[in-house]
Design a protein around this motif. Structure first.
Motif, PDB file in Angstrom:
ATOM      1  N   TYR A 613     -23.026 -11.895  35.153  1.00 12.85           N
ATOM      2  CA  TYR A 613     -22.156 -13.054  34.936  1.00 12.85           C
ATOM      3  C   TYR A 613     -22.402 -13.679  33.565  1.00 12.85           C
ATOM      4  O   TYR A 613     -21.468 -14.145  32.896  1.00 12.85           O
ATOM      5  CB  TYR A 613     -22.401 -14.099  36.030  1.00 12.85           C
ATOM      6  CG  TYR A 613     -21.629 -13.866  37.303  1.00 12.85           C
ATOM      7  CD1 TYR A 613     -20.244 -13.709  37.285  1.00 12.85           C
ATOM      8  CD2 TYR A 613     -22.274 -13.818  38.536  1.00 12.85           C
ATOM      9  CE1 TYR A 613     -19.526 -13.494  38.448  1.00 12.85           C
ATOM     10  CE2 TYR A 613     -21.564 -13.615  39.715  1.00 12.85           C
ATOM     11  CZ  TYR A 613     -20.192 -13.455  39.658  1.00 12.85           C
ATOM     12  OH  TYR A 613     -19.485 -13.245  40.813  1.00 12.85           O
ATOM     13  N   ASP A 618     -19.353 -16.087  32.648  1.00 11.79           N
ATOM     14  CA  ASP A 618     -18.922 -16.790  33.860  1.00 11.79           C
ATOM     15  C   ASP A 618     -20.113 -17.631  34.323  1.00 11.79           C
ATOM     16  O   ASP A 618     -20.940 -17.211  35.114  1.00 11.79           O
ATOM     17  CB  ASP A 618     -18.525 -15.781  34.946  1.00 11.79           C
ATOM     18  CG  ASP A 618     -18.017 -16.466  36.211  1.00 11.79           C
ATOM     19  OD1 ASP A 618     -18.259 -17.678  36.372  1.00 11.79           O
ATOM     20  OD2 ASP A 618     -17.397 -15.782  37.049  1.00 11.79           O
ATOM     21  N   TRP A 619     -20.207 -18.855  33.777  1.00 13.63           N
ATOM     22  CA  TRP A 619     -21.413 -19.660  33.987  1.00 13.63           C
ATOM     23  C   TRP A 619     -21.541 -20.159  35.416  1.00 13.63           C
ATOM     24  O   TRP A 619     -22.656 -20.310  35.921  1.00 13.63           O
ATOM     25  CB  TRP A 619     -21.432 -20.833  33.008  1.00 13.63           C
ATOM     26  CG  TRP A 619     -21.233 -20.408  31.595  1.00 13.63           C
ATOM     27  CD1 TRP A 619     -20.252 -20.796  30.751  1.00 13.63           C
ATOM     28  CD2 TRP A 619     -22.044 -19.468  30.856  1.00 13.63           C
ATOM     29  NE1 TRP A 619     -20.380 -20.170  29.525  1.00 13.63           N
ATOM     30  CE2 TRP A 619     -21.480 -19.348  29.572  1.00 13.63           C
ATOM     31  CE3 TRP A 619     -23.176 -18.713  31.165  1.00 13.63           C
ATOM     32  CZ2 TRP A 619     -22.003 -18.518  28.590  1.00 13.63           C
ATOM     33  CZ3 TRP A 619     -23.707 -17.884  30.187  1.00 13.63           C
ATOM     34  CH2 TRP A 619     -23.118 -17.795  28.919  1.00 13.63           C
ATOM     35  N   GLU A 620     -20.418 -20.404  36.065  1.00 13.64           N
ATOM     36  CA  GLU A 620     -20.489 -20.867  37.451  1.00 13.64           C
ATOM     37  C   GLU A 620     -21.055 -19.771  38.355  1.00 13.64           C
ATOM     38  O   GLU A 620     -21.897 -20.020  39.220  1.00 13.64           O
ATOM     39  CB  GLU A 620     -19.096 -21.289  37.937  1.00 13.64           C
ATOM     40  CG  GLU A 620     -19.090 -22.022  39.261  1.00 13.64           C
ATOM     41  CD  GLU A 620     -19.886 -23.316  39.218  1.00 13.64           C
ATOM     42  OE1 GLU A 620     -20.572 -23.610  40.215  1.00 13.64           O
ATOM     43  OE2 GLU A 620     -19.828 -24.026  38.198  1.00 13.64           O
ATOM     44  N   ARG A 623     -24.739 -19.441  37.601  1.00 15.41           N
ATOM     45  CA  ARG A 623     -25.519 -20.528  38.208  1.00 15.41           C
ATOM     46  C   ARG A 623     -25.760 -20.267  39.689  1.00 15.41           C
ATOM     47  O   ARG A 623     -26.873 -20.421  40.193  1.00 15.41           O
ATOM     48  CB  ARG A 623     -24.788 -21.857  38.026  1.00 15.41           C
ATOM     49  CG  ARG A 623     -25.553 -23.048  38.587  1.00 15.41           C
ATOM     50  CD  ARG A 623     -24.736 -24.317  38.511  1.00 15.41           C
ATOM     51  NE  ARG A 623     -23.540 -24.233  39.333  1.00 15.41           N
ATOM     52  CZ  ARG A 623     -23.531 -24.432  40.653  1.00 15.41           C
ATOM     53  NH1 ARG A 623     -24.633 -24.715  41.293  1.00 15.41           N
ATOM     54  NH2 ARG A 623     -22.406 -24.343  41.324  1.00 15.41           N
ATOM     55  N   GLU A 624     -24.717 -19.843  40.390  1.00 13.96           N
ATOM     56  CA  GLU A 624     -24.863 -19.556  41.820  1.00 13.96           C
ATOM     57  C   GLU A 624     -25.890 -18.440  42.047  1.00 13.96           C
ATOM     58  O   GLU A 624     -26.752 -18.534  42.928  1.00 13.96           O
ATOM     59  CB  GLU A 624     -23.513 -19.142  42.410  1.00 13.96           C
ATOM     60  CG  GLU A 624     -23.594 -18.791  43.885  1.00 13.96           C
ATOM     61  CD  GLU A 624     -22.431 -17.934  44.355  1.00 13.96           C
ATOM     62  OE1 GLU A 624     -22.453 -17.525  45.532  1.00 13.96           O
ATOM     63  OE2 GLU A 624     -21.522 -17.644  43.552  1.00 13.96           O
ATOM     64  N   TYR A 647     -27.316 -23.713  32.655  1.00 12.90           N
ATOM     65  CA  TYR A 647     -26.971 -25.140  32.655  1.00 12.90           C
ATOM     66  C   TYR A 647     -26.607 -25.615  31.251  1.00 12.90           C
ATOM     67  O   TYR A 647     -25.701 -26.439  31.073  1.00 12.90           O
ATOM     68  CB  TYR A 647     -28.140 -25.974  33.174  1.00 12.90           C
ATOM     69  CG  TYR A 647     -28.270 -25.983  34.678  1.00 12.90           C
ATOM     70  CD1 TYR A 647     -27.161 -26.197  35.494  1.00 12.90           C
ATOM     71  CD2 TYR A 647     -29.508 -25.801  35.289  1.00 12.90           C
ATOM     72  CE1 TYR A 647     -27.275 -26.215  36.878  1.00 12.90           C
ATOM     73  CE2 TYR A 647     -29.641 -25.814  36.673  1.00 12.90           C
ATOM     74  CZ  TYR A 647     -28.523 -26.021  37.456  1.00 12.90           C
ATOM     75  OH  TYR A 647     -28.638 -26.038  38.815  1.00 12.90           O
ATOM     76  N   MET A 650     -23.028 -24.674  30.307  1.00 15.99           N
ATOM     77  CA  MET A 650     -21.956 -25.138  31.178  1.00 15.99           C
ATOM     78  C   MET A 650     -21.479 -26.511  30.746  1.00 15.99           C
ATOM     79  O   MET A 650     -22.259 -27.358  30.344  1.00 15.99           O
ATOM     80  CB  MET A 650     -22.441 -25.236  32.631  1.00 15.99           C
ATOM     81  CG  MET A 650     -22.683 -23.902  33.299  1.00 15.99           C
ATOM     82  SD  MET A 650     -23.397 -24.115  34.951  1.00 15.99           S
ATOM     83  CE  MET A 650     -22.062 -24.966  35.776  1.00 15.99           C
ATOM     84  N   GLY A 654     -18.252 -26.447  34.693  1.00 13.16           N
ATOM     85  CA  GLY A 654     -18.732 -25.077  34.676  1.00 13.16           C
ATOM     86  C   GLY A 654     -18.078 -24.224  33.630  1.00 13.16           C
ATOM     87  O   GLY A 654     -18.063 -23.005  33.736  1.00 13.16           O
ATOM     88  N   LYS A 655     -17.481 -24.851  32.616  1.00 10.44           N
ATOM     89  CA  LYS A 655     -16.809 -24.086  31.570  1.00 10.44           C
ATOM     90  C   LYS A 655     -17.694 -23.954  30.349  1.00 10.44           C
ATOM     91  O   LYS A 655     -18.617 -24.716  30.137  1.00 10.44           O
ATOM     92  CB  LYS A 655     -15.493 -24.762  31.198  1.00 10.44           C
ATOM     93  CG  LYS A 655     -14.514 -24.789  32.378  1.00 10.44           C
ATOM     94  CD  LYS A 655     -13.220 -25.450  31.978  1.00 10.44           C
ATOM     95  CE  LYS A 655     -12.259 -25.478  33.159  1.00 10.44           C
ATOM     96  NZ  LYS A 655     -10.989 -26.147  32.830  1.00 10.44           N
ATOM     97  N   ASN A 687     -26.591 -31.948  32.721  1.00 14.48           N
ATOM     98  CA  ASN A 687     -26.926 -30.526  32.639  1.00 14.48           C
ATOM     99  C   ASN A 687     -28.243 -30.310  31.904  1.00 14.48           C
ATOM    100  O   ASN A 687     -29.035 -29.433  32.246  1.00 14.48           O
ATOM    101  CB  ASN A 687     -25.807 -29.757  31.933  1.00 14.48           C
ATOM    102  CG  ASN A 687     -24.621 -29.500  32.839  1.00 14.48           C
ATOM    103  OD1 ASN A 687     -24.520 -30.108  33.905  1.00 14.48           O
ATOM    104  ND2 ASN A 687     -23.720 -28.628  32.419  1.00 14.48           N
TER     105      ASN A 687
END
Length: 915
Positions: A613, A618-620, A623-624, A647, A650, A654-655, A687
């Motif tokens: 990711y 794709d930071w979201e 993060r997950e 973090y 983001m 989350g962008k 963040n």
């Protein structure tokens, strides 16, 4: 006898002679036989025959799920209390038969065919029989295959089916279901998630056991062992401590004077675990039997007749027989170092025996020490007292076996103990088939200890041989256990990868048979061989072949997915890793998402998914993924670091922050922190704080990782935690100074730390509003006088003893100036000058630009001496200034024609006049 009394007897493994009611007479007799370890009788009784009558015969059974084999379909409607007790007793008999066959031994005295009226063609002997294949295939769970050589797997499957029935009169069935799931987990290749209601359904039992501390403690302990097996170490630790509190076990790790070697002259403080069980009715902890058993375990029995008096046999405890180390620590002090301790009355060298359940809790707490400590020698030293405390008083066969196994693991890495470690492990493997103790005793505390199965114990022995370089013996064990992945690793360690490939191909193509299949089966075709492999095992072999043949890996992993119908977690993980290594991140993410959906307990899959990711920004998703990593293993420092990095990239939603160049971002390794003053402006403060906390947590488990300290330092500066930034800079210098010298110091950060101190008034009283006293004010450790001590220590203890540069000394001088320490200020500036261009310039220099810069440094140094020299008592600053000018001009006479030379000459003349 009431239903509750029968349930308690089944749970504790102890039958109490209580008058029986006529309505429960048959059920009580069955339960009594189960408690006594006579599983054949209840499983071949008429009640069991009624329960296990088949719904069809012959080949139809092989095509049906096992839960549809029986006429009763295991009565799903409401039944009487007596029928529930019968079902529960038979379920326990099935579960314990499986445990006896695969964990505790000795071998069962009956076969599956004696219990279930199956056709002869299904119950043929060997691991290749249709029944074995069917049961093993149905035990596969969560995308993980079950161990195919597990003995009598049908017993485990039937026990689970019986325990899944509704029980209105026997609430303890929920506890037995928990036990069955824990056994099932240990049959799988990797731990997997279990139904959520397995743990929640036993919570009501804790309230009903409030007046029975041992039952409550045992249930809490078993919940903790399940959490431990699933890798939830923090949760497991809480359960273990609660279990000790429930049974009222008192324990304390402390120190007492003693000796550990035969030639030790001076007593030194040794770690010791003081522990005491609560007094229980009918249990004489200090009996002569315990003392004799303890003497036998330490090799101090002088008369053979003493052994005959033992009522309980224990596993063989090997002596160390070392010429230096003592068998056990000899404590010369009769009390612990802490006189205020609750257990101060205990003599470390002669503690009372512990109740077996309390011994189980201590062994579990010992596991907790291993799981919550960093990987260093202190861990083994902390664990040893727990194990020694249990070994000193053997009271149960299985508990003592577990203690000896833990001691063997602890001693595996020490040269003086590695021999006993390996021999003890071999002795534990050899004792399993013996009948040196009763079946009921071996199973009495089985569910309260993390005892490994027979094949896991043998695997551990083989790995021990492998670590000692005894590859052939290890290979023989792995081949007998049919652990082909380990077999292949053995051949690879001998640089014979071709042999490993040949073995896997032979297994897949039918040229090599597994285990008893050679005896149980006559000559068969290749297609026939393929049918004997269940989907999960065959998928695992294709994955193994893909690992061995990288050039054909994609085909092999895809084949594994196809065979398992996309249910093999191993195949999904392998394919995801394959795509990630080749920078095909979208496909890697697709495969790894499926892999973590199949088995979400494997942190490595989440970690690679998070890195993928990061590559596509794709930071979201990243993060997950990294959050799941640190949830599964909060000691994963690298995941904490990557989470912090995510973090900082983001925005609020989350962008991506800023307008980063995608091409550059793809060149950045996962976990590397990209951070600057420009990007910092666009990062929400929340963040930044999340990143700061993530790094702080991760550094507890990656203390030597200077890159993480560097990230932590930068983020700490940005969120205003300057005291932590100071600590981080200190660690970086300690780690890097030997190799990188002055480059290990972030001079920008150092200047900002000094600025943070010197912004405040030099007089502490002036920094307090309202005319208060600085000595009484609460100091902020991130600025002014509150930060001063840490910055001083940074200079004096860490930086200056190791490295030097002009900028470092100037920063030090500014701090000393603020403090009014004038002579030290001048010395710091002089040190800075000596490290500068001017101070290091030699005769013959030809670089005019470098010389002009040096002239500026000389002028600056003379100005400093003029400004601060008069404030320092007895400091001959004028002489020092002239000396600097003369030395510099003497070395650089080649530049006399430059216009700057006249400035130096005028400066020298001025210093003479001042004299």
């Amino acid at each position: 006898m009431s239903v509750q009394a029968i349930e308690k007897a089944l749970l504790t493994g102890k039958w109490e002679q209580i008058p029986q009611t006529s309505s429960l007479f048959d059920a009580a007799e069955l339960a009594k036989q189960v408690v006594e370890g006579n599983y054949r009788a209840p499983l071949t009784s008429s009640r069991a025959r009624d329960l296990f009558s088949l719904s069809s015969e012959g080949d139809d059974l092989e095509n049906k799920p096992i839960d549809e084999w029986f006429n009763s379909s295991f009565i799903k409607g409401s039944v009487s209390a007596e029928q529930e007790v019968v079902q529960l007793a038979i379920a326990v008999a099935c579960l314990h038969s499986f445990v006896q066959a695969n964990w505790t031994g000795p071998d069962l005295d009956f076969q599956v065919s004696d219990v279930f009226p199956l056709p002869k063609n299904m119950t043929s002997s060997g691991s290749d029989s249709p029944l074995q294949r069917k049961a093993v295939a149905e035990l596969s769970y969560g995308g993980e295959p079950a161990y195919h050589l597990a003995r009598q797997p049908l017993f485990l499957k039937v026990a689970q089916l019986l325990l899944e029935l509704p029980y209105d009169h026997c609430p303890s069935a929920a506890w037995w279901r928990l036990r069955a799931w824990l056994v099932h987990q240990q049959v799988l290749d990797e731990p997997t998630t279990i139904p959520a209601d397995v743990v929640s359904s036993v919570e009501p039992l804790l309230q009903s056991f409030a007046s029975q501390p041992d039952l409550a403690g045992r249930l809490i302990l078993e919940q903790g062992l399940l959490e431990h097996h699933l890798g939830h170490d923090k949760s497991a630790a809480d359960y273990f401590v609660r279990a000790a509190r429930a049974t009222q076990l008192e324990y304390e790790l402390t120190g007492a004077l003693g000796k550990r070697t035969k030639f030790q002259q001076t007593d030194v403080t040794q770690l010791v675990l003081l522990a005491e069980s609560r007094k229980r009715e009918g249990d004489s902890l200090g009996s002569e039997n315990d003392q004799t058993t303890a003497a036998q375990s330490t090799g101090t029995i002088e008369h053979p007749d003493a052994v005959a008096s033992l009522t309980t046999a224990i596993p063989e405890t090997l002596a160390l027989n070392d010429d230096t180390l003592l068998e056990r620590t000899e404590f010369t002090s009769s009390s612990a170092s802490e006189s205020s301790s609750r257990l101060a009355h205990l003599d470390p060298s002669s503690q009372p025996a512990l109740y077996p359940l309390d011994q189980c809790i201590l062994l579990a707490l010992c596991l907790n020490v291993r799981n919550t400590s960093p990987s260093h020698g202190l861990t083994a030293e902390q664990m040893k007292p727990y194990v020694d405390r249990v070994i000193s008083h053997p009271r149960n066969w299985s508990v003592h076996t577990m203690a000896l196994l833990l001691r063997s693991r602890l001693e595996a890495n020490r040269t003086r103990t590695v021999e006993r470690s390996t021999l003890q492990l071999q002795a534990l493997v050899d004792q399993m088939p013996t009948a040196d103790s009763t079946i009921s005793e071996r199973l009495l505390y089985f569910h309260s200890i993390p005892l490994p199965s027979k094949w896991e114990t043998e695997k551990e022995l083989a790995l021990r041989y492998l670590s000692l370089g005894v590859v052939k013996s290890a290979l023989e064990i792995f081949e007998r256990l049919e652990m082909w992945e380990e077999v292949v690793k053995c051949w690879q360690s001998m640089e014979r990868r071709d042999r490993g490939i040949a073995i896997v191909r032979d297994l897949l193509e039918g040229r090599k048979a597994e285990a008893d299949a050679v005896i149980a089966r006559e000559k068969v075709s290749t297609q026939g061989r393929r049918q004997t492999l269940d989907a999960m095992r065959e998928a695992k072999l294709w994955c193994l072949l893909g690992d061995l043949e990288p050039e054909n890996a994609l085909d092999h992993y895809t084949k594994a997915l196809s065979i398992s119908k996309e249910t093999s977690g191993r195949a999904m993980r392998s394919l995801g890793g394959y795509y990630f290594a080749r920078a095909d991140y979208p496909n890697s993410i697709a495969c790894l998402r499926k892999a973590v959906a199949i088995n979400p307990l494997l942190g490595r899959s989440w970690f690679i998914l998070g890195c993928a990711y990061v590559r596509i920004e794709d930071w979201e998703g990243a993060r997950e993924s990294f959050t799941r990593c640190v949830t599964l293993d909060d000691e994963d420092g690298e995941s904490w670091n990557n989470l912090a990095s995510v973090y900082l990239r983001m925005g609020e939603a989350g962008k991506t922050i800023g307008n980063e160049d995608t091409e550059d971002s793809e060149d950045i390794k996962a976990g590397e922190l990209v951070y600057s003053d420009e990007t910092s402006k666009n990062i929400p403060f929340s963040n930044k704080m999340l990143a700061f906390r993530a790094l702080k947590q991760g550094l507890r488990f990656a203390y030597d990782n200077w890159r993480m300290w560097s990230n932590y330092m930068i983020v700490a500066m940005d969120v205003g935690e300057l005291s932590e930034a100071c600590r981080a800079l200190s660690r970086i210098v300690e780690e890097r100074s030997t190799k990188d010298g002055a480059h290990s110091v972030d001079e920008d950060v150092l200047d900002r730390l000094v600025n943070a101190v010197t912004r405040a008034p030099a007089n502490p009283d002036d920094a307090v509003e309202g005319g208060g006293s600085g000595g009484q004010a609460v100091q902020n450790f991130n600025e002014g006088h509150g930060l001063l001590r840490r910055v001083n220590e940074l200079f004096e203890r860490t930086i200056l003893p190791r490295v030097s540069s002009p900028r470092i000394f100037r920063a030090r001088a500014r701090l000393l100036t603020w403090q009014g320490r004038w002579e030290e200020t001048l010395n710091a500036y002089l040190e800075a000058y000596r490290c500068s261009n001017a101070g290091t310039m030699e005769k013959g220099e030809t670089d005019v630009q470098r010389w002009r810069e040096a002239v500026g440094e000389v002028e600056e140094m003379v100005d400093v001496l003029r400004n601060f020299g008069p404030r320092a008592e007895d400091f001959k600053w004028k002489l020092q200034a002239r000396s600097i000018l003369r030395t510099f001009m003497g070395r650089t006479k080649d530049f006399e024609d430059e216009p700057e030379w006249s400035r130096l000459a005028d400066l020298l003349e001025d210093t003479r006049k001042e004299e």
